[in-house]
Design an enzyme around this catalytic site. Sequence first.
Site, PDB file in Angstrom:
ATOM      1  N   LYS A 175       0.849  -1.207   0.000  1.00 43.46           N
ATOM      2  CA  LYS A 175       0.000   0.000   0.000  1.00 43.46           C
ATOM      3  C   LYS A 175       0.886   1.259   0.000  1.00 43.46           C
ATOM      4  CE  LYS A 175      -3.364   2.927   0.798  1.00 43.46           C
ATOM      5  NZ  LYS A 175      -4.566   3.218   0.058  1.00 43.46           N
ATOM      6  N   LYS A 243      -0.371  11.432   5.969  1.00 44.49           N
ATOM      7  CA  LYS A 243      -0.163  10.343   6.957  1.00 44.49           C
ATOM      8  C   LYS A 243       0.509   9.153   6.272  1.00 44.49           C
ATOM      9  CE  LYS A 243      -3.333   7.429   7.482  1.00 44.49           C
ATOM     10  NZ  LYS A 243      -3.699   6.066   7.052  1.00 44.49           N
TER      11      LYS A 243
HETATM   12  P1  NAP Z   1     -12.434   8.497   8.432  1.00 43.78           P
HETATM   13  O1  NAP Z   1     -13.662   8.727   7.633  1.00 43.78           O
HETATM   14  O2  NAP Z   1     -11.723   9.650   9.034  1.00 43.78           O
HETATM   15  O3  NAP Z   1     -12.815   7.449   9.589  1.00 43.78           O
HETATM   16  C1  NAP Z   1     -11.905   7.062  10.580  1.00 43.78           C
HETATM   17  C2  NAP Z   1     -12.559   6.014  11.451  1.00 43.78           C
HETATM   18  O4  NAP Z   1     -11.623   5.623  12.465  1.00 43.78           O
HETATM   19  C3  NAP Z   1     -13.806   6.535  12.203  1.00 43.78           C
HETATM   20  O5  NAP Z   1     -14.699   5.470  12.343  1.00 43.78           O
HETATM   21  C4  NAP Z   1     -13.196   6.941  13.550  1.00 43.78           C
HETATM   22  O6  NAP Z   1     -14.135   6.967  14.595  1.00 43.78           O
HETATM   23  C5  NAP Z   1     -12.213   5.817  13.749  1.00 43.78           C
HETATM   24  N1  NAP Z   1     -11.157   6.122  14.711  1.00 43.78           N
HETATM   25  C6  NAP Z   1     -10.117   6.985  14.532  1.00 43.78           C
HETATM   26  N2  NAP Z   1      -9.317   6.997  15.625  1.00 43.78           N
HETATM   27  C7  NAP Z   1      -9.867   6.111  16.508  1.00 43.78           C
HETATM   28  C8  NAP Z   1      -9.501   5.675  17.799  1.00 43.78           C
HETATM   29  N3  NAP Z   1      -8.400   6.127  18.412  1.00 43.78           N
HETATM   30  N4  NAP Z   1     -10.298   4.777  18.411  1.00 43.78           N
HETATM   31  C9  NAP Z   1     -11.401   4.310  17.800  1.00 43.78           C
HETATM   32  N5  NAP Z   1     -11.809   4.672  16.555  1.00 43.78           N
HETATM   33  C10 NAP Z   1     -11.043   5.570  15.924  1.00 43.78           C
HETATM   34  O7  NAP Z   1     -11.304   7.716   7.600  1.00 43.78           O
HETATM   35  P2  NAP Z   1     -11.482   6.715   6.360  1.00 43.78           P
HETATM   36  O8  NAP Z   1     -11.393   7.501   5.102  1.00 43.78           O
HETATM   37  O9  NAP Z   1     -12.644   5.795   6.592  1.00 43.78           O
HETATM   38  O10 NAP Z   1     -10.094   5.923   6.450  1.00 43.78           O
HETATM   39  C11 NAP Z   1      -9.916   4.788   7.283  1.00 43.78           C
HETATM   40  C12 NAP Z   1      -8.600   4.117   6.897  1.00 43.78           C
HETATM   41  O11 NAP Z   1      -8.671   3.702   5.522  1.00 43.78           O
HETATM   42  C13 NAP Z   1      -7.371   5.033   7.018  1.00 43.78           C
HETATM   43  O12 NAP Z   1      -6.255   4.287   7.483  1.00 43.78           O
HETATM   44  C14 NAP Z   1      -7.158   5.508   5.583  1.00 43.78           C
HETATM   45  O13 NAP Z   1      -5.801   5.871   5.320  1.00 43.78           O
HETATM   46  C15 NAP Z   1      -7.573   4.266   4.804  1.00 43.78           C
HETATM   47  N6  NAP Z   1      -7.977   4.564   3.420  1.00 43.78           N
HETATM   48  C16 NAP Z   1      -8.824   5.615   3.142  1.00 43.78           C
HETATM   49  C17 NAP Z   1      -9.177   5.871   1.816  1.00 43.78           C
HETATM   50  C18 NAP Z   1     -10.110   7.028   1.455  1.00 43.78           C
HETATM   51  O14 NAP Z   1     -10.195   7.357   0.261  1.00 43.78           O
HETATM   52  N7  NAP Z   1     -10.813   7.635   2.393  1.00 43.78           N
HETATM   53  C19 NAP Z   1      -8.671   5.075   0.786  1.00 43.78           C
HETATM   54  C20 NAP Z   1      -7.830   4.014   1.099  1.00 43.78           C
HETATM   55  C21 NAP Z   1      -7.488   3.778   2.421  1.00 43.78           C
HETATM   56  P3  NAP Z   1     -15.058   8.273  14.834  1.00 43.78           P
HETATM   57  O15 NAP Z   1     -16.253   8.102  13.939  1.00 43.78           O
HETATM   58  O16 NAP Z   1     -15.397   8.241  16.280  1.00 43.78           O
HETATM   59  O17 NAP Z   1     -14.225   9.482  14.476  1.00 43.78           O
END
Ligand code: NAP
Length: 299
Positions: A175, A243
Amino acid sequence: MTAQSEPLGFIGLGIMGRGMVGNLLGAGFPVSVWNRTAERMTTLAGAGAVPCANPAEVATRSRIVFTCVSDTPDVEAVILGDHGVIEGAAEGTLVVDMSTISPRATRDMAERLGARGVQMLDAPVSGGSEGAAKGTLSIMVGGDAGQLERAMPAFRAMGKTITHVGPIGSGQTVKLVNQIVVVLNMLAAAEGLLFAQAAGVDVRKALEAITGGAAGSWMLANRGPQVIARDWRPGFMVDLQQKDLRLALEAADEMGVPLLGTGTVFQLYRTLQRAGLGKEGNHALAKALEKLAGLEIGG
Ligand code: NAP
């Protein structure tokens, strides 16, 4: 019990997680869920998911537990922390982390879980929120082939391309390879368009002329037009992109390998974060170059 009927758990219902769980439910899997911000469980509960009080309860109710949260310390918190997965997981449970985090921390966590008879796969994804919603993600899997087979029916509900790339931690490494190539393609696209603008040629024509040739890339074809239209809405936010580059640079540092281009892009994204643009799309990299050059592309 067939693999298909193993009860699933899912922790982290953010932009990615909520689409992935929607597809698991749509494929008929029973799914227990937990999200730190409890309201985010409501919609999925309406679609049949079972909301839980904490990650440990998710693990108690499941045989395969997926996690998709933000960064390395967040995955550590939900797996190893108080009321974490490790407290509720019975021997033989499989934990599948689909976040993008540190490969080394992944290997360490797998070891801690392994000491309790719990298996782990790392399975980060690419394809963005759209891929998560449509079930068309690319999933890069590290870990034991037998455990991958066990998770395969669920992976098929969430993704289109599922690739076993090696032992535990390899999914995260691949990744990061993906992220290095993505940002350097974006840098190339932005620098080329900036040059075209400075030279006074029509940037739309320049883009049209080069997209299908040797200079072509997904970033050029998809984000180039957005740069020219000055549409900075995110497919993938600068903050999350940054990040991932930090993770790549940390891993490279551990290996003693120079990553010159990635280091430069990391610093350029830092200037955007300082300017309050962390929530814009990763193609806003063009804005950092524009600032240095004192001109704007397209418009
Ligand atoms: P997001 O919308 O910001 O969601 C983050 C999630 O993690 C939320 O459910 C948040 O809970 C939870 N979280 C964060 N810190 C936490 C903690 N300390 N304890 C418990 N829960 C926690 O992010 P996302 O876009 O879904 O991304 C999630 C992962 O997938 C990341 O590693 C990102 O790099 C990866 N990713 C994202 C994409 C994209 O296009 N978005 C593509 C590929 C990979 P809350 O709801 O309480 O905040």
